[in-house]
Every structure is written in structure tokens, then in C-alpha cells.
Design a protein around this motif. Structure first.
Motif, PDB file in Angstrom:
ATOM      1  N   LYS A 151       0.239  10.682  -9.614  1.00  0.00           N
ATOM      2  CA  LYS A 151      -0.879  10.936  -8.711  1.00  0.00           C
ATOM      3  C   LYS A 151      -2.191  10.437  -9.310  1.00  0.00           C
ATOM      4  CE  LYS A 151      -2.823  12.723  -5.043  1.00  0.00           C
ATOM      5  NZ  LYS A 151      -2.605  12.143  -3.695  1.00  0.00           N
ATOM      6  N   GLU A 188      -6.454   3.271  -6.502  1.00  0.00           N
ATOM      7  CA  GLU A 188      -7.203   3.212  -5.239  1.00  0.00           C
ATOM      8  C   GLU A 188      -8.694   3.036  -5.470  1.00  0.00           C
ATOM      9  OE1 GLU A 188      -6.232   6.719  -3.145  1.00  0.00           O
ATOM     10  OE2 GLU A 188      -4.154   6.112  -2.671  1.00  0.00           O
ATOM     11  N   ASN A 235      -2.187   6.608  -9.197  1.00  0.00           N
ATOM     12  CA  ASN A 235      -2.471   6.118  -7.847  1.00  0.00           C
ATOM     13  C   ASN A 235      -3.949   6.287  -7.491  1.00  0.00           C
ATOM     14  OD1 ASN A 235       0.208   5.443  -7.475  1.00  0.00           O
ATOM     15  ND2 ASN A 235       0.733   7.375  -6.500  1.00  0.00           N
ATOM     16  N   SER A 236      -4.551   7.403  -7.897  1.00  0.00           N
ATOM     17  CA  SER A 236      -5.968   7.641  -7.607  1.00  0.00           C
ATOM     18  C   SER A 236      -6.843   6.611  -8.309  1.00  0.00           C
ATOM     19  CB  SER A 236      -6.356   9.058  -8.035  1.00  0.00           C
ATOM     20  OG  SER A 236      -5.601  10.022  -7.337  1.00  0.00           O
ATOM     21  N   LYS A 251       2.583   1.657  -3.373  1.00  0.00           N
ATOM     22  CA  LYS A 251       1.606   2.048  -4.390  1.00  0.00           C
ATOM     23  C   LYS A 251       1.422   3.562  -4.405  1.00  0.00           C
ATOM     24  CE  LYS A 251      -1.960  -0.574  -4.627  1.00  0.00           C
ATOM     25  NZ  LYS A 251      -3.266  -1.179  -4.292  1.00  0.00           N
ATOM     26  N   LYS A 252       1.518   4.201  -3.247  1.00  0.00           N
ATOM     27  CA  LYS A 252       1.381   5.653  -3.179  1.00  0.00           C
ATOM     28  C   LYS A 252       2.614   6.365  -3.707  1.00  0.00           C
ATOM     29  CE  LYS A 252      -1.729   5.503   0.820  1.00  0.00           C
ATOM     30  NZ  LYS A 252      -1.939   5.911   2.241  1.00  0.00           N
ATOM     31  N   GLU A 275       0.828  -1.203   0.000  1.00  0.00           N
ATOM     32  CA  GLU A 275       0.000   0.000   0.000  1.00  0.00           C
ATOM     33  C   GLU A 275       0.867   1.260   0.000  1.00  0.00           C
ATOM     34  OE1 GLU A 275      -3.218   0.411  -0.331  1.00  0.00           O
ATOM     35  OE2 GLU A 275      -3.486  -1.749  -0.596  1.00  0.00           O
TER      36      GLU A 275
END
Length: 343
Positions: A303, A310, A306-307, A87-88, A84
């Protein structure tokens, strides 16, 4: 052996970055140095079928019974938490397999590989011999201390059910320019000087240390020659040496090639040097701006990736991104053209 296994052995290549080797070596030195235990960790990167790119890694808490190889423990929750966080940071790097410090295959490797299928369809296992002991057979041969394997199902001739086993695939060390410079900096004091490969970098060319040493040697040679010329002229002027007109003509020719330092041309020379320096600084300034824009673009792109990850949305392909950028550029040009027509 099945046809698919033969295809895998001939077409798949595992590329390992130096950062992974350094991380595994540090993990082994901190955790089990001086013992016969091994360390285990996760590998991150990309697997496009023909090339498995191992770009990063992280250590995992691992314990096993030396007397009973089937008894081992691997912290699942730790892996989930680290995934996790990674992943960010970089959503492009996926969990593609695991490593252990070997120096050879173990009976529990197949069971660990089955566990990693929870996160990867085809996990790769890389055995990195970080111990440097008697079992390090690659050390004297100058080969890389990494062996890559993938799991296959081997069909037996007697008709019995297929057995799961590991298939060795070719592995190689690849490095970007920044990684190569970092590795050369770390190895500057331990690089062997009596071997034929001492001045060969990871990418096949001369090392940064070799190039810098060559420049320093050239500057020292130039300084020594200028000192010799100066001493010769002083000796000729003082009468210690006889005048050699051939040598003086050669020195006059060398001096005539240098920029004039007369009062009437000093200002012009300074302007020319300043203009050339300003041109170089402009190029550096533009390069820094372009590099900053590219980094910001990668940051925004990461970004967005990643969004989407998620939210469980599929990644946008490169072709779709290119089409959207082209469409946006065309619409902007059309808008600018309409504004020009109105004016």
C-alpha cells in the motif's frame, strides 16, 4: 556485432513462470485456436539487468493483416488502463515487455518492440509457441516452448548505419512451491507415464503426485502384510498349518515394540499422545500467526509503495527500510530500558 550486444547475450537470462505459460495458452485457445493468427499480450515482472523475471501477463487486443505484415493494431488505451489496475494490486510488477504466440518471429515485431519502449527502457519479447501444431519443434524434444529476445543495434562491417535486430537470450522456467503444486494438479491427468521425465517436477525434484503415490503404495503394502500375518495366525490356531516357532518369535518381537494397551498404562499412553498432539498444534498455531503477520506486513508495504508510485515519489530501497526498522527497534529498546530504570 557490438560489444554491448555480446555482453547481453552472455549475462542476461529470462525466467518465465508457469502462470505466464498457462495464461498465454488460455489466451491463444480462446482467441485464435484453429487459425494461423497469433495473440499478443504484455509481460509483467522485474528486470535487474542480469535476470529478467517474467512473473505475470495479460492479454491485449491485437489485430494484423495477414497479407500485409506491416499493418497491425494494438490498443494503447487498454494497456494504460491495465497498468493502472495492476499497479494498485502489486506495484513491484512493472511492464517489462510483450509476448506473442509465434511460432516464429514476424516482420512487425521490431515495430511492436519500439512501441513498448514507451513503457520499458529494454522491453523483452518472449515467443511462446502455444499452437501445438506442426511448427512446434520443441514438443518432441521436451524443451520449453518459450524463446526470449531483446533488441540490439548490429554494427555492419561495410560502415553502413547500424541495423536494429533481435538477440536471442537464454530462457528458463522457474516456479515457486505454490506454482509447482498448481501445475502438478493441472497436469495430473495428462502427464506422460512412459517417459523418463514423467516423475520430474519443474524444480528438478520428485513431483507431489509421485510422493503421494509412494505413500499410498507403502500403506497398501503394510495393509497386505498385516492381512497375511492375521491369516497365518488364524490358520495355525485352527490347525491348518504347523507351528513355526521362528515365525512366532519374530511376530512377538514386532508386537513388543508396539505401545502397551494394558489398563494400567492406557491413561499414561493417552496423556503422552495428547501431549505430543498439543505440541504439534501449538507449532501450527504459531506458524499461522507468523504467516498472518508477514502477509499483513506485505499488504501495508504494498500500500505504501502504491501510494508513493501514485505521487511520483521514488521507491524506498531495501537498505533504507532495514535501517529505519533497526532505528525504530533501538529506540523502543531504549524506551523500555528507561521505564525499567524508573521502576
Amino acid at each position: 556485432m557490438t560489444t554491448s550486444a555480446t555482453s547481453t547475450s552472455t549475462s542476461t537470462v529470462c525466467q518465465v513462470h508457469p502462470l505466464v505459460l498457462l495464461s498465454v495458452s488460455d489466451h491463444h485457445a480462446r482467441a485464435v485456436k484453429g487459425s494461423k493468427k497469433r495473440v499478443v499480450g504484455c509481460l509483467l515482472g522485474q528486470d535487474n539487468g542480469s535476470v529478467i523475471n517474467v512473473a505475470n501477463s495479460f492479454a491485449v487486443p491485437f489485430e494484423e493483416d495477414e497479407k500485409d505484415p506491416k499493418t497491425w493494431f494494438l490498443d494503447h488505451d487498454f494497456i494504460e488502463g491495465m497498468m493502472e489496475m495492476f499497479k494498485k494490486v502489486n506495484a513491484r510488477e512493472k511492464l517489462i515487455g510483450f509476448y506473442h504466440s509465434g511460432p516464429s518471429l514476424r516482420a512487425s515485431d521490431l515495430e511492436i518492440n519500439e512501441l513498448f519502449k514507451k513503457w520499458s527502457n529494454r522491453p523483452v519479447m518472449v515467443v511462446i509457441n502455444a499452437g501445438g501444431g506442426e511448427d512446434d519443434v520443441n514438443k518432441d524434444q521436451g524443451e520449453i516452448p518459450a524463446e526470449a529476445y531483446v533488441q540490439i543495434e548490429e554494427v555492419r562491417e561495410d560502415g553502413s548505419p547500424p541495423a536494429k535486430t533481435f538477440l536471442h537470450i537464454p530462457s528458463q522456467i522457474v516456479a515457486e512451491e505454490s506454482e509447482e503444486i498448481g501445475v502438478e494438479h493441472l497436469l495430473r491427468d495428462v502427464r506422460p507415464t512412459n517417459t523418463a521425465n514423467a516423475n520430474i517436477s519443474l524444480l528438478g525434484g520428485e513431483t507431489l503426485t509421485t510422493r503421494v503415490s509412494a505413500l499410498l503404495g507403502a500403506l497398501r503394502g503394510l495393509t497386505n502384510r498385516l492381512s497375511t500375518i492375521s491369516k497365518y495366525l488364524d490358520d495355525v490356531q485352527s490347525g491348518k498349518l504347523r507351528t513355526n516357532h521362528s515365525i512366532l518369535y519374530d511376530l512377538q518381537e514386532i508386537v513388543s515394540l508396539l505401545p502397551s494397551g494394558a489398563d494400567d498404562s492406557t491413561e499414561d499412553m493417552l496423556k503422552a499422545v495428547s501431549r505430543e498432539g498439543n505440541d504439534g498444534h501449538v507449532v501450527l498455531y504459531l506458524s499461522s500467526l507468523i504467516r498472518a503477520v508477514i502477509k499483513l506486513h506485505d499488504l501495508v508495504d504494498n500500500k505504501l509503495t502504491n501510494s508513493r508510485a501514485e505521487l511520483g515519489l521514488p521507491e524506498i530501497s531495501k537498505e533504507s527500510k532495514d535501517k529505519e526498522e533497526q532505528k525504530s527497534s533501538d529506540s523502543k529498546e531504549t524506551k523500555d530500558a528507561k521505564q525499567d530504570d524508573k521502576k
